[in-house]
Scaffold this active site. Sequence first.
Site, PDB file in Angstrom:
ATOM      1  N   HIS A  46      -7.225   8.024  -8.878  1.00 59.37           N
ATOM      2  CA  HIS A  46      -6.459   8.997  -8.103  1.00 59.37           C
ATOM      3  C   HIS A  46      -5.674   8.253  -7.025  1.00 59.37           C
ATOM      4  CE1 HIS A  46      -8.443  12.347 -10.020  1.00 59.37           C
ATOM      5  NE2 HIS A  46      -9.634  11.901  -9.661  1.00 59.37           N
ATOM      6  N   GLU A 144     -20.522  12.410 -11.561  1.00 58.28           N
ATOM      7  CA  GLU A 144     -19.759  13.438 -10.864  1.00 58.28           C
ATOM      8  C   GLU A 144     -19.584  14.719 -11.670  1.00 58.28           C
ATOM      9  OE1 GLU A 144     -15.916  11.801  -9.938  1.00 58.28           O
ATOM     10  OE2 GLU A 144     -15.930  10.511 -11.706  1.00 58.28           O
ATOM     11  N   ASP A 170     -15.969  16.329  -7.533  1.00 65.01           N
ATOM     12  CA  ASP A 170     -15.992  16.715  -8.944  1.00 65.01           C
ATOM     13  C   ASP A 170     -17.361  17.263  -9.344  1.00 65.01           C
ATOM     14  OD1 ASP A 170     -13.396  16.331 -10.071  1.00 65.01           O
ATOM     15  OD2 ASP A 170     -13.665  14.185  -9.824  1.00 65.01           O
TER      16      ASP A 170
END
Length: 249
Positions: A46, A144, A170
């Site tokens: 990300h 996650e 997440d």
Amino acid sequence: MTLSRLQQALGRSAPIWGGWITGPTLTGPEEFAQAGYDYVGFDAQHSYLDDADIAGMLRRLEHVPIATVVRLSSADPAPIGRVLDAGADGIVVAMIESAEQAAAAVAATRYPPAGVRSFGPLRASLGYDTAALEERVSVFAMIETAAALTDLDQICAVPGLSGIYVGPSDLALSMGVDVRKSASHPEVLDAIAHIQRTASEANLVTGIHAGTGTNGRAMAGLGYQMITLAAESQALRRGAAEFLKEASS
């Protein structure tokens, strides 16, 4: 065996603190080091970073006293090999949900016959001893999702795995919890505590994204050893706000 900076830091009894890099920057990692952080993570999942960006920043840190990890979106051996060739101390592989995926992440850091890493000595200072190059690398499976919790014992038993790294946002989403409540929701906190206990019982390092200093202290209280406090954008925003407050008050 010559320990990496990350392995040296984790050898201490106290938790280690990290910053996170999501965009190309010449000064961000060095400022985290100057502030006393133990490691910096480069986000290849990300972020606005590519392999070349990360490799360049890793090379700049060769003589800066801070450890390095890189988060990757999968166990694909090619990008993992490139960041390790550039000198990363460790990798964090996102969205691991099974022992097979965790084993693939480990294999990507090992040369044949133990793994599938290709030999590419881009950073001469690391030397050419493949056994030493393998030993200096720490491999973290990122837990996650709720699905990963069902296979957690098997994931933690994967040979060569160094640790478990938790992604609370997440994890919360996968449990049907508003991501903005991930730091305080009882079910998410129970899962975070469960992951820490399970990984510790398997003699693995436990790491987590905290997002704030207060939450970082709470995670240390649960026993987490490797705690990421803030991204460079968060640190800049907070510092900028403090300067503005001082000037205008």
